[in-house]
Motif scaffolding. Structure first.
Motif, PDB file in Angstrom:
ATOM      1  N   THR A  89      40.447  21.713  29.581  1.00  0.00           N
ATOM      2  CA  THR A  89      41.888  21.448  29.459  1.00  0.00           C
ATOM      3  C   THR A  89      42.469  22.000  28.167  1.00  0.00           C
ATOM      4  O   THR A  89      43.684  22.087  28.022  1.00  0.00           O
ATOM      5  N   GLU A  90      41.622  22.374  27.212  1.00  0.00           N
ATOM      6  CA  GLU A  90      42.111  22.904  25.940  1.00  0.00           C
ATOM      7  C   GLU A  90      40.987  23.660  25.249  1.00  0.00           C
ATOM      8  O   GLU A  90      39.866  23.710  25.732  1.00  0.00           O
ATOM      9  N   ASN A  91      41.313  24.240  24.106  1.00  0.00           N
ATOM     10  CA  ASN A  91      40.330  24.923  23.257  1.00  0.00           C
ATOM     11  C   ASN A  91      39.646  26.093  23.952  1.00  0.00           C
ATOM     12  O   ASN A  91      38.462  26.332  23.766  1.00  0.00           O
ATOM     13  N   GLY A  92      40.423  26.826  24.758  1.00  0.00           N
ATOM     14  CA  GLY A  92      39.894  28.051  25.323  1.00  0.00           C
ATOM     15  C   GLY A  92      39.953  29.181  24.314  1.00  0.00           C
ATOM     16  O   GLY A  92      40.610  29.078  23.272  1.00  0.00           O
ATOM     17  N   PRO A  93      39.267  30.292  24.578  1.00  0.00           N
ATOM     18  CA  PRO A  93      39.343  31.442  23.675  1.00  0.00           C
ATOM     19  C   PRO A  93      40.773  31.951  23.584  1.00  0.00           C
ATOM     20  O   PRO A  93      41.474  32.042  24.591  1.00  0.00           O
ATOM     21  N   ARG A  94      41.195  32.297  22.387  1.00  0.00           N
ATOM     22  CA  ARG A  94      42.564  32.754  22.166  1.00  0.00           C
ATOM     23  C   ARG A  94      42.655  34.241  21.846  1.00  0.00           C
ATOM     24  O   ARG A  94      43.729  34.817  21.871  1.00  0.00           O
ATOM     25  N   THR A  95      41.534  34.848  21.532  1.00  0.00           N
ATOM     26  CA  THR A  95      41.531  36.270  21.186  1.00  0.00           C
ATOM     27  C   THR A  95      40.436  36.988  21.968  1.00  0.00           C
ATOM     28  O   THR A  95      39.477  36.362  22.443  1.00  0.00           O
TER      29      THR A  95
ATOM     30  N   THR B 227      39.612  46.629  28.203  1.00  0.00           N
ATOM     31  CA  THR B 227      38.730  45.475  28.207  1.00  0.00           C
ATOM     32  C   THR B 227      37.479  45.809  29.008  1.00  0.00           C
ATOM     33  O   THR B 227      37.468  46.739  29.820  1.00  0.00           O
ATOM     34  N   PHE B 228      36.420  45.026  28.793  1.00  0.00           N
ATOM     35  CA  PHE B 228      35.151  45.282  29.474  1.00  0.00           C
ATOM     36  C   PHE B 228      34.351  43.995  29.555  1.00  0.00           C
ATOM     37  O   PHE B 228      34.591  43.038  28.802  1.00  0.00           O
ATOM     38  N   ALA B 229      33.415  43.974  30.492  1.00  0.00           N
ATOM     39  CA  ALA B 229      32.600  42.781  30.691  1.00  0.00           C
ATOM     40  C   ALA B 229      31.281  43.169  31.345  1.00  0.00           C
ATOM     41  O   ALA B 229      31.237  44.074  32.181  1.00  0.00           O
ATOM     42  N   PRO B 230      30.201  42.468  30.988  1.00  0.00           N
ATOM     43  CA  PRO B 230      28.905  42.757  31.605  1.00  0.00           C
ATOM     44  C   PRO B 230      28.802  42.161  33.000  1.00  0.00           C
ATOM     45  O   PRO B 230      29.461  41.178  33.337  1.00  0.00           O
ATOM     46  N   ILE B 231      27.952  42.774  33.812  1.00  0.00           N
ATOM     47  CA  ILE B 231      27.565  42.246  35.119  1.00  0.00           C
ATOM     48  C   ILE B 231      26.045  42.079  35.078  1.00  0.00           C
ATOM     49  O   ILE B 231      25.319  43.030  34.750  1.00  0.00           O
ATOM     50  N   PHE B 232      25.567  40.896  35.395  1.00  0.00           N
ATOM     51  CA  PHE B 232      24.138  40.628  35.265  1.00  0.00           C
ATOM     52  C   PHE B 232      23.325  41.397  36.298  1.00  0.00           C
ATOM     53  O   PHE B 232      23.714  41.523  37.467  1.00  0.00           O
ATOM     54  N   ALA B 233      22.154  41.907  35.859  1.00  0.00           N
ATOM     55  CA  ALA B 233      21.265  42.634  36.764  1.00  0.00           C
ATOM     56  C   ALA B 233      20.869  41.771  37.958  1.00  0.00           C
ATOM     57  O   ALA B 233      20.703  42.271  39.071  1.00  0.00           O
ATOM     58  N   ALA B 234      20.736  40.467  37.742  1.00  0.00           N
ATOM     59  CA  ALA B 234      20.364  39.555  38.827  1.00  0.00           C
ATOM     60  C   ALA B 234      21.436  39.461  39.897  1.00  0.00           C
ATOM     61  O   ALA B 234      21.160  39.001  41.014  1.00  0.00           O
ATOM     62  N   ASN B 235      22.665  39.886  39.574  1.00  0.00           N
ATOM     63  CA  ASN B 235      23.773  39.815  40.532  1.00  0.00           C
ATOM     64  C   ASN B 235      24.064  41.149  41.210  1.00  0.00           C
ATOM     65  O   ASN B 235      25.071  41.276  41.902  1.00  0.00           O
TER      66      ASN B 235
ATOM     67  N   ASN C   4      43.369  30.826  35.036  1.00  0.00           N
ATOM     68  CA  ASN C   4      44.085  32.104  35.125  1.00  0.00           C
ATOM     69  C   ASN C   4      44.461  32.680  33.768  1.00  0.00           C
ATOM     70  O   ASN C   4      45.144  33.703  33.709  1.00  0.00           O
ATOM     71  N   ASP C   5      44.017  32.047  32.702  1.00  0.00           N
ATOM     72  CA  ASP C   5      44.304  32.555  31.361  1.00  0.00           C
ATOM     73  C   ASP C   5      43.538  33.872  31.138  1.00  0.00           C
ATOM     74  O   ASP C   5      42.332  33.944  31.386  1.00  0.00           O
ATOM     75  N   PRO C   6      44.203  34.944  30.691  1.00  0.00           N
ATOM     76  CA  PRO C   6      43.530  36.242  30.541  1.00  0.00           C
ATOM     77  C   PRO C   6      42.310  36.197  29.624  1.00  0.00           C
ATOM     78  O   PRO C   6      41.302  36.860  29.907  1.00  0.00           O
ATOM     79  N   MET C   7      42.374  35.439  28.519  1.00  0.00           N
ATOM     80  CA  MET C   7      41.231  35.382  27.616  1.00  0.00           C
ATOM     81  C   MET C   7      40.088  34.568  28.203  1.00  0.00           C
ATOM     82  O   MET C   7      38.911  34.854  27.953  1.00  0.00           O
TER      83      MET C   7
END
Length: 242
Positions: free
Chosen positions: A22-28, A60-68, A131-134
């Protein structure tokens, strides 16, 4: 905050459930990438990277796990709805040189082979922050897996900007005709990732795939759907959501 998010995302992945902060999500973006790296450090090998490269926006970029990663034709268990995207991927068949961050897209083409893929999309987060982008960035851009199809045969290094593609989910036709690779160039997207990724989540390695972005808007389909895709000049891919 970062450690709490790392632990909650790991628990959600291992249990197949979602958590509802409900709070304290990543902001950057920096915080989101720290969370990505923390999850990778405790879950395991990276098999691919997804990217988003749009004009006027920070990449932006993000990893995809080899197991997936699964091969075309696989049965993938689905608890409810699953997001699907047809994409051009670039398979790294040879180790990149130490100076790869400074190489041009055309030079990097010598190290990759195009592959047709279906990205599977789902979140580990529920509630108002989902739905927060960060938050999405921290949650590996809500990647749930990658279906790996045909590799291009006799590819001479030409780029993929606009492609002829077909994508179906059961009887629904999602795409049939010309489609644009986000950013206009799969190779330029790969080069941009090579420039920006650095050692994040282990960096780019031989055997990994970089996906260049969806050829169409994200679509969610239910359990029991057979999903099939084709990209001219590369090949076909299929997955059974069971």
């Amino acid at each position: 905050m970062i450690e709490d998010w790392i632990e909650n995302l790991i628990l959600a992945r291992r249990s197949g459930t979602r958590f509802a902060p409900t709070e304290n999500g990543p902001r950057t973006a920096a915080q989101a990438y720290d969370i990505q790296a923390g999850v990778v450090g405790k879950i395991g090998a990276v098999g691919a990277f997804k990217t988003a490269r749009k004009p006027g926006e920070v990449m932006t970029f993000a990893p995809i796990f080899a197991a997936n990663l699964v091969q075309s034709g696989a049965d993938v268990p689905v608890s409810g709805m699953m997001g699907i995207e047809l994409e051009v991927g670039l398979y790294i068949h040879t180790n990149l040189p130490p100076d790869h961050a400074g190489l041009s897209a055309s030079a990097l083409a010598a190290f990759v082979t195009p592959v047709v893929v279906i990205e599977l999309v789902d979140t580990r987060v529920a509630g108002p922050l989902a739905n927060d982008p960060m938050v999405k960035l921290a949650d590996n851009q809500i990647n749930a897996g990658l279906v790996v199809g045909d590799h291009a045969l006799d590819w001479a290094g030409a780029d993929f900007g606009t492609v002829a593609a077909k994508f179906t989910a059961g009887s629904e036709v999602i795409l049939d005709g010309a489609a644009s690779v986000p950013g206009g160039s799969a190779l330029e997207t790969f080069a941009a990732l090579a420039q920006h990724l650095g050692p994040h989540c282990g960096g780019l390695q031989q055997g990994q795939i970089v996906i260049a972005g969806s050829l169409h808007p994200l679509v969610y389909v239910p359990k029991g759907t057979i999903v099939q895709g084709q990209i001219a000049g590369i090949g076909t891919v299929r997955v059974n959501l069971v």
